[in-house]
Every structure is written in C-alpha cells, then in structure tokens.
Write a protein that holds these residues in place. Structure first.
Motif, PDB file in Angstrom:
ATOM      1  N   SER A  56       0.658  -0.960   0.054  1.00 53.49           N
ATOM      2  CA  SER A  56       0.131   0.099  -0.555  1.00 53.49           C
ATOM      3  C   SER A  56       0.747   1.810  -0.192  1.00 53.49           C
ATOM      4  O   SER A  56       0.626   1.958  -0.794  1.00 53.49           O
TER       5      SER A  56
ATOM      6  N   ARG B  48       1.313   4.441  -2.927  1.00 53.04           N
ATOM      7  CA  ARG B  48       0.409   5.319  -2.804  1.00 53.04           C
ATOM      8  C   ARG B  48       1.486   6.355  -3.440  1.00 53.04           C
ATOM      9  O   ARG B  48       1.219   7.401  -3.544  1.00 53.04           O
TER      10      ARG B  48
ATOM     11  N   HIS C 190       1.908   6.964  -7.169  1.00 51.38           N
ATOM     12  CA  HIS C 190       0.534   7.656  -7.179  1.00 51.38           C
ATOM     13  C   HIS C 190       0.605   8.839  -7.369  1.00 51.38           C
ATOM     14  O   HIS C 190       0.512  10.274  -8.088  1.00 51.38           O
ATOM     15  N   ASP C 191       1.009   9.650  -5.804  1.00 49.99           N
ATOM     16  CA  ASP C 191       1.715  10.831  -5.598  1.00 49.99           C
ATOM     17  C   ASP C 191       2.304  11.282  -6.615  1.00 49.99           C
ATOM     18  O   ASP C 191       2.800  12.336  -6.701  1.00 49.99           O
TER      19      ASP C 191
ATOM     20  N   GLN D 125       3.406  10.353  -9.014  1.00 48.62           N
ATOM     21  CA  GLN D 125       3.111  10.174 -10.691  1.00 48.62           C
ATOM     22  C   GLN D 125       3.691   9.097 -11.762  1.00 48.62           C
ATOM     23  O   GLN D 125       4.138   9.054 -12.507  1.00 48.62           O
TER      24      GLN D 125
ATOM     25  N   ASN E 215      -6.728  -0.021  -4.554  1.00 51.95           N
ATOM     26  CA  ASN E 215      -6.562   0.601  -5.996  1.00 51.95           C
ATOM     27  C   ASN E 215      -5.156   1.403  -5.837  1.00 51.95           C
ATOM     28  O   ASN E 215      -4.800   1.424  -5.123  1.00 51.95           O
TER      29      ASN E 215
ATOM     30  N   LYS F 238      -4.609   4.690  -4.552  1.00 50.95           N
ATOM     31  CA  LYS F 238      -3.916   4.882  -3.629  1.00 50.95           C
ATOM     32  C   LYS F 238      -3.763   4.617  -2.221  1.00 50.95           C
ATOM     33  O   LYS F 238      -3.898   4.587  -1.164  1.00 50.95           O
TER      34      LYS F 238
ATOM     35  N   GLU G 120      -5.960   1.753  -1.344  1.00 47.81           N
ATOM     36  CA  GLU G 120      -7.523   1.893  -0.534  1.00 47.81           C
ATOM     37  C   GLU G 120      -7.413  -0.028  -0.788  1.00 47.81           C
ATOM     38  O   GLU G 120      -8.051  -0.265  -2.119  1.00 47.81           O
TER      39      GLU G 120
END
Ligand SMILES: Cc1cc2nc3c(=O)[nH]c(=O)nc-3n(C[C@H](O)[C@H](O)[C@H](O)COP(=O)(O)OP(=O)(O)OC[C@H]3O[C@@H](n4cnc5c(N)ncnc54)[C@H](O)[C@@H]3O)c2cc1C
Length: 292
Positions: free
Chosen positions: A42, A46, A49-50, A52, A152, A154, A156
């Motif tokens: 996770s 994350r 994601h942050d 990119q 997902n 993020k 989650e």
C-alpha cells in the motif's frame, strides 16, 4: 522521474523482465518492486500515485510480452508468502493473488472440492487468472468466484462480490490496480473423480498446445463464433518465422520463441497475422496477450 529510494530494500533497478515471463524476452523494468506485506504494498502504491510513477502488476508472466525497450516506472510482483495464503471454510476456498493457480487447484482437490480443476494446466497466478478470466472450453475462473479483494492506486482496499463482479471472455471488471485475494465457491466432489478429470484435461492440453516451448499462451482472442488459430492456419501462416519467433506448427494461435529471439520479432509476426487475417477474412484479431 523520482527514484524509489525509500523502497530500495525491496526494489531492483533496471531489472531485465524476460526471465520473469514465459516468453523469456523483453527489456528491463525501471524498478521491479517486491513488497514484503500488504501494508508495504500500500505504501509503494500510494507513493507511486503521489509521484505519478506508472505502476504495472506482474503475475507469473504467462500472458505478457515485454517490448525490447522495457518499461518505465514500477513493476510490482507479489512474491512474498503473505500474498499467497490459502484457507478453506466449508466449500469456500480463499487464495492470495500471488499464489500459483496450480497450487489453488491442488489445494481444492485435496480438500475434495470440485470446480477449479477445469483450469488445470493454465500457468500463472491467481491474480493474473482473475484479471483475464482465465479458462478454456470447459469453463473459466470467473464462474467460481464469490468475492475479490483489490487495492486501488491510492492504496485503498475494498471487496466486491455478487453483481458487482463481472467476468467475460478473457476479461473481467476487476480492474483496480492490484488484485489481492479472492474467495471461490466450490462444490464437494470425489477426489479420485476430480483427479481423473484433471488428468484428461491435461492430456488434451498437452496434445494441442506447444507446452514445451517458450510462449505466452494464445496470442489472439477467438473472434465471436470463430477460432483465431484456425483462421491463422487457413491463411497458411502455421510454422512461419520472423527472426527467432515462429507461429507454432502445433497450435497456430501460439507464437513460440527460439534462442536469441527479440520482442520485435514477435511483434512483427503479430502484425503479419493480423494484416493477413484482415485481408483474407475481413476479421480484426484482438490481442489476448498484454504487450508492455
Ligand atoms: C503454455 C501456456 C498455456 C496457456 N493456456 C491458457 C489457457 O488455457 N487459458 C487461458 O485463459 N490462458 C492461458 N494461458 C495464458 C496465461 O496463462 C493466463 O492468462 C494466466 O491467467 C496469466 O496469469 P499470470 O499470473 O501469468 O499473469 P501475467 O501474465 O503476469 O499478467 C497478465 C495480466 O494480469 C495482470 N495481473 C497479474 N497479477 C495481477 C494482480 N495481482 N493484480 C492485478 N493485475 C494482475 C497483469 O498486469 C497483466 O495485465 C496460457 C499461457 C501459456 C504460456
């Protein structure tokens, strides 16, 4: 692009992906990341994601062709044992996405639970099988799924079941970034009978598919009511070679690779098959394998 410094204990930089795929060809991943547990997964997801950073999930690599130039960003592999847990509750089997599909099948058969043996001989992981609804003439994995837990982009986690899940021909709506685990509703059965059925399926598969060669399974999906393999065969392409890649003379929907093959050879064969089939039969072949 930012470097995944915070995760250097669990990542390999510029790692060639060929050895992790059944085709055994293709370039490196900028980062190959192997989280040690779901929490770490996770965090990685994350962070990407942050920042990119593109993320791809790699299962057993039995349905992927990696381009010669490789892929940028992070490729995540769920190889830690924590992603391959299995348990049984009555006729329901729970399996982590990182478990081999073959392990899930043998676990179920040992517990005298029938259904999944129909998938015998399909390589790869539970996660890869769920993503592409792996199967064959006698059924696919989706018909046994009770629930799927995903993560997902993020980081989650959520679980879907019933009408929230959809499985079609080599596709599913389980399209969150990471498939984490699933439960399967099976039926009590006689283990000798199940084993007999498994053996029969395995013999049929061995007789029709070039299992001893490097391949990625079926290259194209079967167009509705047609067989991609027989269209390719009718077009006279069986056995044809580009560089070190060849359309299998055993099953024309398989491309097998010989030593020193390049992904470019396979891609050129794919283009050739597609354009011949379109010209001769007016059919557009859709890829079953994923090209990275
Ligand atoms: C010899 C041979 C025979 C085959 N026979 C069959 C057959 O009879 N029927 C059939 O359906 N297929 C068959 N295949 C194709 C392949 O085995 C299946 O598609 C298999 O389910 C892919 O699983 P994998 O773990 O190897 O996935 P990969 O090839 O690693 O990945 C496939 C896709 O799933 C995604 N993915 C993998 N794991 C996860 C995860 N945990 N979370 C999210 N996404 C994930 C990947 O990103 C990729 O998009 C065959 C392949 C070979 C080489």
């Amino acid at each position: 692009m930012p470097i995944l410094d915070a995760f250097k204990d669990i990542s390999l930089h510029d790692e060639p992906l060929g050895p992790y795929t059944w085709m055994k060809i293709g370039g490196p991943a900028q980062f190959l990341v192997r989280p040690r547990n779901p929490d770490e997964l996770s965090e990685v997801v994350r962070y990407c994601h942050d920042e990119q950073i593109p993320v791809r999930m790699l299962g057993g690599g039995s349905n992927i062709l990696v381009r010669d130039e490789g892929v940028s960003g992070a490729v995540i592999q769920l190889v830690d044992a924590s992603f391959a847990q299995m348990s049984i509750d009555g006729a329901t089997v729970k399996a982590g996405a990182g478990a081999a599909l073959s392990q899930l099948i043998s676990h179920s058969v040992k517990a005298e639970l029938a259904g999944l043996e129909t998938l015998s001989g399909i390589p790869g992981t539970v996660g890869g099988a769920l993503r592409g609804n792996a199967g064959g003439r006698s059924g696919d994995i989706g018909q046994f799924v009770d629930s799927v837990t995903t993560m997902n982009a993020k980081g989650e986690i959520s679980t879907r079941r019933g009408n929230d899940l959809w499985f079609g021909y080599r596709e599913s709506n389980v399209d969150d970034l990471v498939i984490l685990e699933a439960t399967f509703a099976l039926a009590p059965g006689d283990s000798q009978e199940i084993t007999r059925r498994m053996r029969k399926l395995w013999i049929m598969k061995k007789a029709t598919q070039p299992l001893s060669f490097q391949s990625a399974g079926c290259i194209f999906k079967n167009p509705r009511g047609l067989s991609a393999g027989s269209l390719i065969e009718q077009a006279g392409l069986k056995g044809i070679r580009v560089g070190q890649a060849e359309i299998s003379d055993r099953h024309a929907n398989f491309i097998v690779t010989h030593p020193n093959a390049r992904s470019e050879d396979v891609l050129r064969l794919i283009d050739l098959a597609r354009s011949k089939i379109s010209e001769q039969f007016g059919v557009d072949l859709e890829l079953e394998i994923k090209i990275w």
